[in-house]
Design a protein around this motif. Sequence first.
Motif, PDB file in Angstrom:
ATOM      1  N   TRP A   1      29.720-104.566 -27.809  1.00 14.96           N
ATOM      2  CA  TRP A   1      28.256-104.591 -27.931  1.00 14.96           C
ATOM      3  C   TRP A   1      27.639-103.494 -27.065  1.00 14.96           C
ATOM      4  O   TRP A   1      26.736-102.782 -27.496  1.00 14.96           O
ATOM      5  CB  TRP A   1      27.742-105.968 -27.528  1.00 14.96           C
ATOM      6  N   HIS A   2      28.137-103.349 -25.832  1.00 18.09           N
ATOM      7  CA  HIS A   2      27.647-102.277 -24.954  1.00 18.09           C
ATOM      8  C   HIS A   2      27.961-100.903 -25.541  1.00 18.09           C
ATOM      9  O   HIS A   2      27.149 -99.982 -25.457  1.00 18.09           O
ATOM     10  CB  HIS A   2      28.269-102.410 -23.559  1.00 18.09           C
ATOM     11  N   ARG A   3      29.132-100.779 -26.119  1.00 19.96           N
ATOM     12  CA  ARG A   3      29.520 -99.514 -26.738  1.00 19.96           C
ATOM     13  C   ARG A   3      28.588 -99.173 -27.901  1.00 19.96           C
ATOM     14  O   ARG A   3      28.159 -98.018 -28.057  1.00 19.96           O
ATOM     15  CB  ARG A   3      30.965 -99.608 -27.230  1.00 19.96           C
ATOM     16  N   HIS A   4      28.265-100.165 -28.705  1.00 20.05           N
ATOM     17  CA  HIS A   4      27.354 -99.948 -29.834  1.00 20.05           C
ATOM     18  C   HIS A   4      25.974 -99.523 -29.342  1.00 20.05           C
ATOM     19  O   HIS A   4      25.365 -98.586 -29.893  1.00 20.05           O
ATOM     20  CB  HIS A   4      27.249-101.228 -30.657  1.00 20.05           C
ATOM     21  N   ARG A   5      25.486-100.164 -28.304  1.00 22.18           N
ATOM     22  CA  ARG A   5      24.182 -99.783 -27.742  1.00 22.18           C
ATOM     23  C   ARG A   5      24.218 -98.368 -27.185  1.00 22.18           C
ATOM     24  O   ARG A   5      23.261 -97.599 -27.334  1.00 22.18           O
ATOM     25  CB  ARG A   5      23.780-100.758 -26.636  1.00 22.18           C
ATOM     26  N   GLN A   6      25.314 -98.022 -26.529  1.00 17.14           N
ATOM     27  CA  GLN A   6      25.433 -96.684 -25.956  1.00 17.14           C
ATOM     28  C   GLN A   6      25.422 -95.623 -27.049  1.00 17.14           C
ATOM     29  O   GLN A   6      24.756 -94.590 -26.920  1.00 17.14           O
ATOM     30  CB  GLN A   6      26.726 -96.588 -25.139  1.00 17.14           C
ATOM     31  N   LEU A   7      26.124 -95.876 -28.144  1.00 21.20           N
ATOM     32  CA  LEU A   7      26.135 -94.916 -29.246  1.00 21.20           C
ATOM     33  C   LEU A   7      24.756 -94.781 -29.876  1.00 21.20           C
ATOM     34  O   LEU A   7      24.341 -93.668 -30.240  1.00 21.20           O
ATOM     35  CB  LEU A   7      27.151 -95.358 -30.299  1.00 21.20           C
ATOM     36  N   ASP A   8      24.022 -95.891 -29.994  1.00 21.32           N
ATOM     37  CA  ASP A   8      22.663 -95.821 -30.541  1.00 21.32           C
ATOM     38  C   ASP A   8      21.755 -94.971 -29.662  1.00 21.32           C
ATOM     39  O   ASP A   8      20.954 -94.165 -30.148  1.00 21.32           O
ATOM     40  CB  ASP A   8      22.084 -97.229 -30.680  1.00 21.32           C
ATOM     41  N   LYS A   9      21.892 -95.138 -28.336  1.00 21.95           N
ATOM     42  CA  LYS A   9      21.069 -94.342 -27.419  1.00 21.95           C
ATOM     43  C   LYS A   9      21.411 -92.862 -27.501  1.00 21.95           C
ATOM     44  O   LYS A   9      20.529 -92.002 -27.468  1.00 21.95           O
ATOM     45  CB  LYS A   9      21.268 -94.842 -25.980  1.00 21.95           C
ATOM     46  N   GLU A  10      22.703 -92.553 -27.614  1.00 14.91           N
ATOM     47  CA  GLU A  10      23.111 -91.152 -27.710  1.00 14.91           C
ATOM     48  C   GLU A  10      22.607 -90.517 -29.001  1.00 14.91           C
ATOM     49  O   GLU A  10      22.151 -89.372 -29.008  1.00 14.91           O
ATOM     50  CB  GLU A  10      24.639 -91.057 -27.630  1.00 14.91           C
ATOM     51  N   GLN A  11      22.665 -91.265 -30.101  1.00 17.08           N
ATOM     52  CA  GLN A  11      22.168 -90.736 -31.367  1.00 17.08           C
ATOM     53  C   GLN A  11      20.664 -90.526 -31.320  1.00 17.08           C
ATOM     54  O   GLN A  11      20.148 -89.531 -31.825  1.00 17.08           O
ATOM     55  CB  GLN A  11      22.544 -91.696 -32.502  1.00 17.08           C
ATOM     56  N   SER A  12      19.943 -91.466 -30.701  1.00 13.16           N
ATOM     57  CA  SER A  12      18.490 -91.317 -30.578  1.00 13.16           C
ATOM     58  C   SER A  12      18.135 -90.112 -29.727  1.00 13.16           C
ATOM     59  O   SER A  12      17.194 -89.373 -30.017  1.00 13.16           O
ATOM     60  CB  SER A  12      17.885 -92.582 -29.970  1.00 13.16           C
TER      61      SER A  12
END
Length: 321
Positions: free
Chosen positions: A289-300
Amino acid sequence: MGKIKAALDESRTLMLGAQILLGFQLQAPFQNAFEHLTPGEKTIEVVVLCIMVLVLGLLVCPSAYHRIVHRGHAAPSVEGIVKWAMAATLLPFAVALGLDLYIAGNRVAGFTTGVVAAAAGTILALGFWYGLPLLHDRQQREQAMPIAKETPIGTKVEHVLTEARVVLPGAQALLGFQLAIILTDGFEHLPPSTKLVHGLALGLVALSTVLLIAPAAYHRLGYQGRDTEGFHAMASRLVLAATVFLALGLCADIHVVVQKITLSDGLANLLAGLSAMLLLGLWYVLPLWHRHRQLDKEQSADIQPRHQDRRTEPGSHNLPM
């Protein structure tokens, strides 16, 4: 980076202590004198077993978080998650120690001695584990560790080997219990289905132990001690796979131990299922879940500058208001 290695080594020290209590909780129901315990003492044994599952889950959590979320990079949050896990682990560990000391004191010299032993053990543990650090924390705090853009491969390899050593004592305690109880009288009286569950658990934990030792052998024999990205990736997969089999094996034997203590298949299934949810949640669901959030932030963060660049291109029709 050195602080992360030190934090992981400290978690390993705590795991070695937890190994003792975990091994005792698993083996106690198969000792001859266990049948002489009162129902209340047997209940305490079940409670302490559940607490030690929580302790094990919290101690392994930082390693899974480091492997899944940061792919072995020395991010500042890794040290933070190790600190959080240790702070959360010490309280239940102290409670479990106190409860076991109560049973020991009660068996040695009666109820009063048991209560005094439990109180003294718990208070001393909490004093040294929380009191002394809080007193020291009054001093000026150090500055946060700078963010490393790229972690050297030698550091990443050192971390993954240390994390394998953090998890290994938990598997070691469980495997020792599984092999030892096969030769006890208590095991002979288990239902055939429970014996099969124990056999399955034994196979799972043996596989976990093999996988945890594999990175060291792979590093020395396959790479002659060289630190490479290929070895780091393979070692990370081995450690993560080992924790899956460790969780499943531990939960299977929780069923065996609880069934032996309570003679209730329903309660044994319930606690084994809850343990599986706890361990897999801490080791996989939460990091993913943390990994998914981190990837979303990087893409944004990548998309936003591109939009800004387009608005400022020559010939753009976007005029200032």
